[in-house]
Write a protein that holds these residues in place. Structure first.
Motif, PDB file in Angstrom:
ATOM      1  N   TYR A  19       0.877  -1.005   0.109  1.00 38.02           N
ATOM      2  CA  TYR A  19      -0.109  -0.030  -0.119  1.00 38.02           C
ATOM      3  C   TYR A  19       0.867   1.359   0.202  1.00 38.02           C
ATOM      4  N   GLU A  23      -2.959   9.865   1.363  1.00 35.55           N
ATOM      5  CA  GLU A  23      -3.537  11.100   2.348  1.00 35.55           C
ATOM      6  C   GLU A  23      -3.001  10.869   3.758  1.00 35.55           C
ATOM      7  N   LYS A  37      -4.181   9.478  10.710  1.00 33.99           N
ATOM      8  CA  LYS A  37      -5.247   9.106   9.809  1.00 33.99           C
ATOM      9  C   LYS A  37      -4.924   9.170   8.327  1.00 33.99           C
ATOM     10  N   CYS A  38      -4.756   7.950   7.828  1.00 39.29           N
ATOM     11  CA  CYS A  38      -4.291   7.868   6.498  1.00 39.29           C
ATOM     12  C   CYS A  38      -5.516   7.323   5.412  1.00 39.29           C
ATOM     13  N   LYS A  39      -5.181   7.699   4.217  1.00 44.34           N
ATOM     14  CA  LYS A  39      -5.937   7.025   3.150  1.00 44.34           C
ATOM     15  C   LYS A  39      -4.770   6.116   2.522  1.00 44.34           C
ATOM     16  N   LYS A  41      -3.552   3.261  -0.537  1.00 45.87           N
ATOM     17  CA  LYS A  41      -4.105   2.890  -1.908  1.00 45.87           C
ATOM     18  C   LYS A  41      -3.099   1.513  -2.024  1.00 45.87           C
ATOM     19  N   VAL A  48      -8.674   2.016  -2.536  1.00 49.01           N
ATOM     20  CA  VAL A  48      -8.283   3.079  -1.586  1.00 49.01           C
ATOM     21  C   VAL A  48      -9.194   2.632  -0.266  1.00 49.01           C
ATOM     22  N   LEU A  49      -8.480   2.633   1.068  1.00 51.84           N
ATOM     23  CA  LEU A  49      -8.893   2.491   2.198  1.00 51.84           C
ATOM     24  C   LEU A  49      -8.502   3.574   3.128  1.00 51.84           C
ATOM     25  N   ASP A  50      -9.409   3.545   4.249  1.00 48.07           N
ATOM     26  CA  ASP A  50      -9.146   4.458   5.270  1.00 48.07           C
ATOM     27  C   ASP A  50      -8.395   3.795   6.474  1.00 48.07           C
ATOM     28  N   ARG A  51      -7.270   4.219   7.140  1.00 52.10           N
ATOM     29  CA  ARG A  51      -6.850   3.227   8.236  1.00 52.10           C
ATOM     30  C   ARG A  51      -6.102   4.483   9.184  1.00 52.10           C
ATOM     31  N   THR A  52      -6.484   4.316  10.332  1.00 54.32           N
ATOM     32  CA  THR A  52      -5.968   5.025  11.382  1.00 54.32           C
ATOM     33  C   THR A  52      -5.102   4.243  12.288  1.00 54.32           C
TER      34      THR A  52
END
Lengths: 186, 335
Positions: A19, A23, A37-39, A41, A48-52
Motif C-alpha cells: 500500500y 493522504e 489518519k491515512c488513506k 492505496k 483505497v482504504l481509510d486506516r488510522t
C-alpha cells in the motif's frame, strides 16, 4: 517501521499487499496519543482504504523497489518499459499507468516500482518537455494575461496554453497537475 | 489533478501579524504583573509525558516545554513570570502540528485557575485585536466529564479502573487498545486506559462537538489519571485534577494547571508515565532530578500555570486553517 515514520507516499505491507499512503493527517490532543489518519492505496488493485494508526504502533514497510526504465511503446492496453542497463523489458497495464500515459513520450525515463519483483506502478518525473503538434490560433490583439487556448502535444494530450504558443514549440508540463508551466526555448 | 492550496498569508502580512501579536502578548502579561524570562532551549531532562517525544541534543534534549525550568525559577522566588519560548516535539508533523513551535507559558503566583482562564481569554482577545479580528463572542467553561456525558450518554466518575473504563468505552463504540492496558502496574493500566479514552473520544466526539459550538471553551476538572502536573482537589465528593484545556473555534490552544507542589506525588506520577512509556517500547527518558529536589528543598509557591500554543493562536486569528499559512519558517525541517 514506527508509525511516526508515516508520511504521504510511504509504502506499507498489510496482509501481504503493498500500500502507498495517499493522504495523511496527524492529530493529537496535547496530552493524548497521536492518531495517524491515512488513506492508503493498494498498489496492485488501486483500491483505497481509510486506516488510522496510533502512536507507538509498529508497521511493516513494503518491499518496494524502484528502477529507472525507459518507455518503449504502448499497445493501448499495455505499456512496455526497458531497463537500459540489463535490457530487461516489463509491461504495465493501462489501469496502472492511468493519466500518466499523457506524458509517456518514446524513450522517456521514469521510475518503475516493483513489489517483490513484480512491476506494480510507475512514478513520472515531476516535469516533462513536449512538442506542440496542434494549437488553436491566438486571437490577435488580445493581450490580457491569463487568457489561454487549447493545444495538443505529441502524445495527443490536450492542454491549455497561453495565446503566444505556436505549433512546433516545446512546452514544459507539470505531470502532477497536468498543467502547462512554461515555454521551453532550445 | 492535485489540488494546490493558496499560499497562505503574504509575507509582509505575516511579519506584521507576528510583530503585533508578540507586542500585544507581552503588553498584556506585563500589565498583569508578570515578568518575562528566557530559559535554555537545550535541557538535561524534559517533563516525562506518555506521548511527547523530545528531540535529542546531546548531552541533553531540546525542551518540549519550558515548564520545569520556569518552576525552578518559581521555587527560587521569581514571582509571577512568563516566557515566549521555542519548543520541540519529535514526529508531530501535520496541518496543526510542527516539530518546532512557540509556547506562551506563564505562572501566576498565589493565584488560581479562574485567573489563569481569564488570562487565556485576554490573550486571545489581544491577539485577535492585533490581527484585526473581533474578540471571541462567547466563552464557556464545562467540566470535561459533563461533555463526555453530553456526547456519549455515559456518566463517568473519573476514577474508573482500566478494565471498567475499557468496558464502558466499548459500550459506546470506542475501542481502547495498546500495550499499556496489559501492564502489570494498575496505575500504568489506568493511565493507559484514560489516555486512550481521551484520545479516541477527542477525535470522534469532542472535536466535532467543539467545531459545532464554535467560540471559546474551557474544559476543566479532569480525571485524576490525566492530572499530569496538576493538583488534585475535591469537587462534589470526587477527587479530580485542577486542570483545564482551552479551545477556540474547535482548535486546542491552551492547557492550565493548579500546579502540583508535592515532590513525592510528582515523582510517583513520573514513574507511572515511565511505566507506560516502557510498555509502549518508547525510549527511556531521564527524570529531572534537580527539578524534584527544588520542589523538595525550596518548595514551589502556590501557583496557576498555563501553556498556550502561539502559532495556533495566530493561525486562528488570521482566519487560516494550517500553521504553514502564518508561519515565518522558510524551509525548516520538521514542518
Amino acid at each position: 517501521m514506527d508509525v511516526s515514520d508515516l508520511r504521504k507516499n510511504a509504502k506499507l505491507e498489510i496482509d501481504g499487499q503493498p500500500y502507498v499512503v495517499v493522504e495523511f493527517q496527524f492529530v493529537k490532543p496535547g496530552k493524548g496519543q497521536g492518531l495517524y489518519k491515512c488513506k492508503i492505496k493498494n498498489m496492485i488493485t488501486g483500491a483505497v482504504l481509510d486506516r488510522t494508526w496510533r502512536s507507538g504502533e509498529k508497521l511493516e514497510a513494503a518491499n518496494v523497489e524502484s528502477r529507472k526504465m525507459q518507455f518503449l511503446y504502448s499497445s493501448g492496453e499495455a505499456f512496455t518499459f526497458m531497463d537500459m542497463g540489463t535490457y530487461e523489458q516489463v509491461e504495465l497495464v493501462a489501469d496502472i499507468v492511468g493519466d500518466d500515459k499523457n506524458y509517456l513520450l518514446d524513450n522517456l525515463e521514469c521510475d518503475i516500482l516493483f513489489y517483490n519483483d513484480r512491476p506494480v506502478g510507475l512514478s513520472m518525473p515531476s516535469h516533462v518537455v513536449m512538442e506542440v503538434t496542434e494549437a488553436e490560433p491566438g486571437v490577435k490583439g488580445d493581450t490580457a494575461t491569463g487568457v489561454t487556448k487549447n493545444a495538443w502535444v505529441s502524445t495527443g494530450y490536450q492542454i491549455a496554453v497561453p495565446l503566444f504558443i505556436k505549433v512546433g514549440e516545446k512546452v514544459k508540463i507539470d505531470t502532477r497537475t497536468g498543467a502547462y508551466v512554461e515555454r521551453v526555448n532550445e | 489533478m492535485t489540488a494546490t492550496r493558496p499560499p497562505g498569508l503574504p509575507w509582509p502580512a505575516r511579519v506584521a501579524l507576528w510583530d503585533r501579536a508578540l507586542g500585544a502578548i507581552r503588553e498584556r502579561l506585563r500589565a498583569a504583573g508578570m515578568r518575562e524570562v528566557s530559559t535554555p532551549v537545550r535541557v538535561a531532562a524534559v517533563a516525562v509525558e506518555p506521548f511527547i517525544e523530545p528531540l535529542t541534543a546531546p548531552p541533553g534534549y531540546l525542551a518540549t516545554s519550558p515548564e520545569l525550568a520556569m518552576k525552578r525559577l518559581l521555587c527560587r522566588g521569581a514571582g509571577s513570570i512568563f516566557q515566549i519560548s521555542h519548543v520541540f516535539r519529535a514526529a508531530e508533523i501535520g496541518a496543526r502540528h510542527s516539530e518546532e513551535f512557540h509556547l506562551i507559558e506563564w505562572y501566576r503566583v498565589d493565584d488560581d485557575l479562574a485567573a489563569a482562564r481569564a488570562d487565556v481569554e485576554a490573550l486571545v482577545d489581544a491577539v485577535f485585536t492585533a490581527a484585526g479580528r473581533p474578540p471571541v463572542a462567547r466563552w464557556s467553561t464545562f467540566a470535561i466529564l459533563e461533555i463526555v456525558e453530553a456526547t456519549l450518554g455515559l456518566r463517568l466518575r473519573g476514577d474508573e479502573e482500566a478494565d471498567a473504563l475499557t468496558r464502558l468505552a466499548a459500550g459506546v463504540g470506542l475501542a481502547l487498545t495498546g500495550p499499556g492496558l496489559a501492564a502489570r502496574d494498575p496505575d500504568v493500566r489506568r493511565l493507559a486506559a484514560w489516555t486512550a479514552f481521551f484520545s479516541e473520544w477527542s477525535d470522534r466526539d469532542l472535536d466535532p462537538w467543539l467545531a459545532d459550538r464554535g467560540g471559546g471553551v474551557h474544559l476543566c476538572d479532569f480525571p485524576p489519571a490525566l492530572a499530569a502536573l496538576a493538583e488534585l482537589r475535591e469537587v462534589d465528593g470526587s477527587r479530580l485534577a485542577a486542570r483545564f484545556e482551552s479551545y477556540v473555534d474547535g482548535v486546542e490552544l491552551a492547557n492550565g494547571y493548579q500546579e502540583l507542589r508535592d515532590a513525592d506525588e510528582q515523582a510517583a506520577r513520573f514513574a507511572v508515565v515511565s511505566g507506560l512509556r516502557d510498555a509502549h517500547d518508547l525510549p527511556t527518558l531521564p527524570v529531572d532530578g534537580p527539578f524534584l529536589s527544588d520542589l523538595r528543598g525550596y518548595g514551589l509557591p502556590r501557583c496557576a500555570g498555563v501553556a498556550l500554543g502561539l502559532d495556533r493562536l495566530l493561525m486562528i486569528a488570521a482566519g487560516a486553517d494550517q500553521l504553514s499559512d502564518i508561519s515565518l519558517a522558510l524551509g525548516t525541517p520538521g514542518r
